[in-house]
Design a protein around this motif. Structure first.
Motif, PDB file in Angstrom:
ATOM      1  N   CYS A  19       0.861  -1.190   0.000  1.00  0.00           N
ATOM      2  CA  CYS A  19       0.000   0.000   0.000  1.00  0.00           C
ATOM      3  C   CYS A  19       0.895   1.237   0.000  1.00  0.00           C
ATOM      4  O   CYS A  19       1.742   1.391   0.876  1.00  0.00           O
ATOM      5  CB  CYS A  19      -0.888   0.035   1.241  1.00  0.00           C
ATOM      6  N   ASN A  21       1.413   4.856   0.864  1.00  0.00           N
ATOM      7  CA  ASN A  21       0.795   5.774   1.819  1.00  0.00           C
ATOM      8  C   ASN A  21       1.545   7.090   1.867  1.00  0.00           C
ATOM      9  O   ASN A  21       2.775   7.121   1.741  1.00  0.00           O
ATOM     10  CB  ASN A  21       0.810   5.175   3.226  1.00  0.00           C
ATOM     11  N   SER A  43      -6.226   8.604   8.337  1.00  0.00           N
ATOM     12  CA  SER A  43      -7.304   8.619   7.357  1.00  0.00           C
ATOM     13  C   SER A  43      -8.354   9.644   7.740  1.00  0.00           C
ATOM     14  O   SER A  43      -8.551   9.924   8.928  1.00  0.00           O
ATOM     15  CB  SER A  43      -7.956   7.236   7.284  1.00  0.00           C
ATOM     16  N   SER A  44      -9.037  10.153   6.732  1.00  0.00           N
ATOM     17  CA  SER A  44     -10.223  10.951   7.021  1.00  0.00           C
ATOM     18  C   SER A  44     -11.319   9.984   7.446  1.00  0.00           C
ATOM     19  O   SER A  44     -11.360   8.838   7.015  1.00  0.00           O
ATOM     20  CB  SER A  44     -10.648  11.739   5.787  1.00  0.00           C
ATOM     21  N   MET A  58     -10.772  12.902  11.694  1.00  0.00           N
ATOM     22  CA  MET A  58      -9.637  12.139  11.169  1.00  0.00           C
ATOM     23  C   MET A  58      -9.340  11.035  12.167  1.00  0.00           C
ATOM     24  O   MET A  58      -9.779  11.085  13.312  1.00  0.00           O
ATOM     25  CB  MET A  58      -8.399  13.033  11.049  1.00  0.00           C
TER      26      MET A  58
END
Length: 175
Positions: A19, A21, A43-44, A58
């Protein structure tokens, strides 16, 4: 752990390394002092307020053994600073790869407080200044939800990326 559990754990870690990021430094300041660490797990949650949060939310994930975790929790505030390309050294310092801890990690970092008092990096691509809404420990990590109180944006466009256990830059677009 059983052999099957060990394999699943390793497969999970290997898959997560694929992933790509953005690299962020979570910073805090307050009654417990100055602290910060590098994270890729942020993350949101929601852009819209609800009955629990009076603003956007968040989340960040912090290892339960992190020396920064109790500082963040006691201060009750944190800022997610999204790092841009060329910030590898900052990411490494806040990841603990240079042996620095606490306020020593901030030496040479230009920052200023916003709404919560948490340090906002002057060269961050964007920053989310948050107050803690709630948190919970799941496995080896503490998940912290924050209500966004202020946001900063820069004119930089390219983030520092973490992929396959390395910091990377985006490659230029080809037309």
């Amino acid at each position: 752990m059983t052999e099957q559990t060990d394999k699943l754990r390793q497969d999970f870690i290997d898959a997560m390394s694929l992933c790509a990021n953005s690299v962020c430094v979570v910073s805090t300041d307050g009654v417990a002092g100055l602290g910060g660490l590098t994270v890729s797990a942020m993350s949101s949650v929601s852009a819209d307020p609800d009955t629990q949060a009076d603003g956007p939310t968040m989340l960040i994930c912090v290892h339960a053994n992190s020396t920064s975790l109790p500082v963040i929790l006691k201060n009750g505030v944190f800022c997610i600073n999204i790092l841009g390309q060329g910030s590898d050294q900052t990411a490494e310092i806040f990841a603990g790869r240079h042996g620095l801890t606490g306020a020593a990690r901030f030496d040479g970092v230009a920052c200023a407080p916003l709404a919560t008092g948490a340090p906002v990096f002057s060269d961050a691509l964007a920053a989310f200044d948050c107050t803690i809404l709630k948190s919970d420990t799941i496995g080896t990590h503490h998940v912290i939800f924050g209500v966004v109180r202020a946001v900063t944006l820069s004119d930089q466009t390219d983030p520092l990326i973490y992929h396959k256990r390395r910091f990377r830059a985006l490659t230029p677009e080809t037309k």
